[in-house]
Design an enzyme around this catalytic site. Structure first.
Site, short mmCIF file in Angstrom:
data_model
loop_
_atom_site.label_atom_id
_atom_site.label_comp_id
_atom_site.label_asym_id
_atom_site.label_seq_id
_atom_site.Cartn_x
_atom_site.Cartn_y
_atom_site.Cartn_z
N TYR A 170 4.78 5.64 16.65
CA TYR A 170 3.56 4.89 16.60
C TYR A 170 2.55 5.76 16.96
O TYR A 170 1.51 6.04 16.36
CB TYR A 170 3.50 3.78 17.04
CG TYR A 170 2.43 2.85 16.96
CD1 TYR A 170 2.10 2.10 15.73
CD2 TYR A 170 1.33 2.71 17.86
CE1 TYR A 170 1.02 1.43 15.71
CE2 TYR A 170 0.36 2.00 17.70
CZ TYR A 170 -0.08 1.29 16.59
OH TYR A 170 -1.24 0.58 16.54
N SER A 203 1.64 8.63 14.66
CA SER A 203 1.12 8.12 13.48
C SER A 203 -0.25 8.07 13.62
O SER A 203 -1.27 8.30 12.85
CB SER A 203 1.88 7.10 12.87
OG SER A 203 1.47 5.93 13.42
N VAL A 262 0.83 -1.00 -0.11
CA VAL A 262 0.13 -0.07 -0.11
C VAL A 262 0.95 1.44 0.17
O VAL A 262 0.32 2.41 -0.20
CB VAL A 262 -1.12 -0.06 1.09
CG1 VAL A 262 -2.16 -1.05 0.94
CG2 VAL A 262 -0.47 -0.05 2.56
P1 NDP Z 1 -1.24 -7.47 11.90
O1 NDP Z 1 0.27 -7.23 11.84
O2 NDP Z 1 -1.69 -8.60 12.10
O3 NDP Z 1 -1.67 -7.12 10.49
C1 NDP Z 1 -0.99 -6.12 9.71
C2 NDP Z 1 -1.46 -5.88 8.45
O4 NDP Z 1 -0.80 -5.06 7.64
C3 NDP Z 1 -1.07 -7.32 7.56
O5 NDP Z 1 -2.28 -7.65 6.71
C4 NDP Z 1 -0.05 -6.73 6.59
O6 NDP Z 1 -0.20 -7.46 5.28
C5 NDP Z 1 -0.52 -5.24 6.28
N1 NDP Z 1 0.73 -4.70 6.10
C6 NDP Z 1 1.80 -4.36 6.56
N2 NDP Z 1 2.54 -3.50 5.81
C7 NDP Z 1 2.16 -3.37 4.77
C8 NDP Z 1 2.29 -2.89 3.33
N3 NDP Z 1 3.50 -1.98 3.22
N4 NDP Z 1 1.71 -2.94 2.18
C9 NDP Z 1 0.38 -3.62 2.60
N5 NDP Z 1 -0.11 -4.08 3.54
C10 NDP Z 1 0.88 -4.11 4.33
O7 NDP Z 1 -1.60 -6.28 12.80
P2 NDP Z 1 -3.14 -5.80 13.27
O8 NDP Z 1 -4.05 -6.49 12.62
O9 NDP Z 1 -2.83 -5.88 14.72
O10 NDP Z 1 -3.04 -4.38 12.77
C11 NDP Z 1 -4.03 -3.65 11.93
C12 NDP Z 1 -4.20 -2.14 12.41
O11 NDP Z 1 -4.69 -2.27 13.90
C13 NDP Z 1 -2.95 -1.39 12.42
O12 NDP Z 1 -3.18 -0.15 11.75
C14 NDP Z 1 -2.61 -1.13 13.93
O13 NDP Z 1 -1.89 -0.14 14.05
C15 NDP Z 1 -3.93 -1.24 14.45
N6 NDP Z 1 -3.96 -1.54 16.01
C16 NDP Z 1 -3.52 -2.61 16.28
C17 NDP Z 1 -3.60 -3.00 17.97
C18 NDP Z 1 -3.16 -4.48 18.28
O14 NDP Z 1 -2.86 -4.26 19.49
N7 NDP Z 1 -2.89 -5.40 17.45
C19 NDP Z 1 -3.95 -2.15 18.74
C20 NDP Z 1 -4.56 -0.89 18.07
C21 NDP Z 1 -4.27 -0.60 16.64
P3 NDP Z 1 0.92 -8.08 4.61
O15 NDP Z 1 2.05 -8.70 5.49
O16 NDP Z 1 0.41 -9.13 3.63
O17 NDP Z 1 1.53 -7.19 3.63
#
Ligand code: NDP
Length: 253
Positions: free
Chosen positions: A151, A154, A61
């Site tokens: 973080y 952001s 992305v």
């Molecule tokens: P995960 O690490 O489980 O998932 C992160 C996702 O982001 C993956 O699907 C990964 O896909 C994708 N991603 C990362 N870099 C890229 C890139 N350059 N291009 C495309 N896709 C990308 O984390 P979470 O599900 O926890 O995170 C989802 C959101 O929730 C985030 O924005 C996080 O900041 C937020 N969040 C999470 C919390 C937590 O405690 N888990 C708490 C609060 C907010 P792939 O590897 O296939 O590219």
């Protein structure tokens, strides 16, 4: 969600994956965006519904040309974009003294810049159908935590992007909201460099830091995202919704 077309980033893991699955289960055609093909295939395989469907789209992305292609292929295939869920994100540890510029740039690039670009690219299509956007922010957007400075910044930026965009797009019929989760059990922290043992301790500590007494599940956050993305939330815009087991109400301890 029947007849709706939803783009979900971060759909290969965690909150994005749970959201893609739920929107499809509710009848949407979901374009599931990520880089990990195996995990995206597993998401599609796991979907036992005849109502909605999942189209896998491999893209980084942060690469704007890949996003242009994803948006135009979505419109070519399905004719419209009703919902954009921005869930892709990363976390890295670091305070004001030791956060490297490289880590700062990586978090701003993915967590903020790519979201700004995705919104701009989807906007004409969202306006055409009076669609909506849900950004995945964090309790770290509204509260300050030591040791995860970039973080936090952001996610605060995402909250303000959500509010400013909501104000500007309200008159055009496009709603924009964010969810602000506390600790959710996903791959985020492990991918951010935490080792297994520290992660276990971090989750155990979450029992104390979250008044509800536990960390959250991706499916719980997906339910809120699906609600905000649905017509049931037709009068909600510019909101940053805490979904955090009460984490955001606590003071440091
Ligand atoms: P995960 O690490 O489980 O998932 C992160 C996702 O982001 C993956 O699907 C990964 O896909 C994708 N991603 C990362 N870099 C890229 C890139 N350059 N291009 C495309 N896709 C990308 O984390 P979470 O599900 O926890 O995170 C989802 C959101 O929730 C985030 O924005 C996080 O900041 C937020 N969040 C999470 C919390 C937590 O405690 N888990 C708490 C609060 C907010 P792939 O590897 O296939 O590219």
């Amino acid at each position: 969600m029947q007849g709706k077309v939803a783009i979900v980033t971060g759909a290969s893991s965690g909150i994005g994956k749970a959201t893609a699955a739920l929107l499809a289960k509710n009848g949407a055609t979901v374009v599931a965006v990520g880089r990990n093909e195996k995990d995206l295939l597993a998401l599609r395989e796991g979907l036992k519904t005849k109502k909605g469907s999942i189209r896998i789209h491999l893209a980084d992305v942060t690469e704007f040309s890949q996003i242009d292609r994803m948006v135009s292929e979505t419109v070519q295939s399905f004719g419209q974009i009703d919902i954009l869920v921005n869930s892709a994100g990363i976390i890295k540890n670091g305070n004001i003294e030791n956060t490297t510029l490289d880590d700062w740039d990586k978090m701003m690039n993915l967590n903020v810049r790519s979201v700004f670009n995705l919104i701009q690219k989807c906007l004409p299509h969202l306006e055409a159908v009076k669609g909506n956007i849900v950004n995945v922010s964090s309790v770290a957007g509204t509260r300050s935590f030591p040791g995860v400075l970039a973080y936090c910044v952001s996610k605060a930026a995402i909250d303000q992007l959500t509010r400013c965009t909501a104000l500007e797009l309200g008159p055009k019929g496009v709603r924009v909201n964010a969810v602000n989760p506390g600790v959710v059990v996903t791959n985020l922290h492990l991918r951010g460099g935490m080792d297994e043992e520290s992660y276990k301790a971090f989750l155990a500590h979450a029992k104390d830091t979250h008044p509800i007494g536990r960390a959250g599940k991706p499916e719980e956050v997906a339910e809120l995202i699906a609600f905000l993305a649905s017509d049931k939330a037709g009068w909600i815009t510019g909101a940053t919704y805490e979904i955090d087991g009460g984490r955001g109400q606590t003071c440091a301890r």
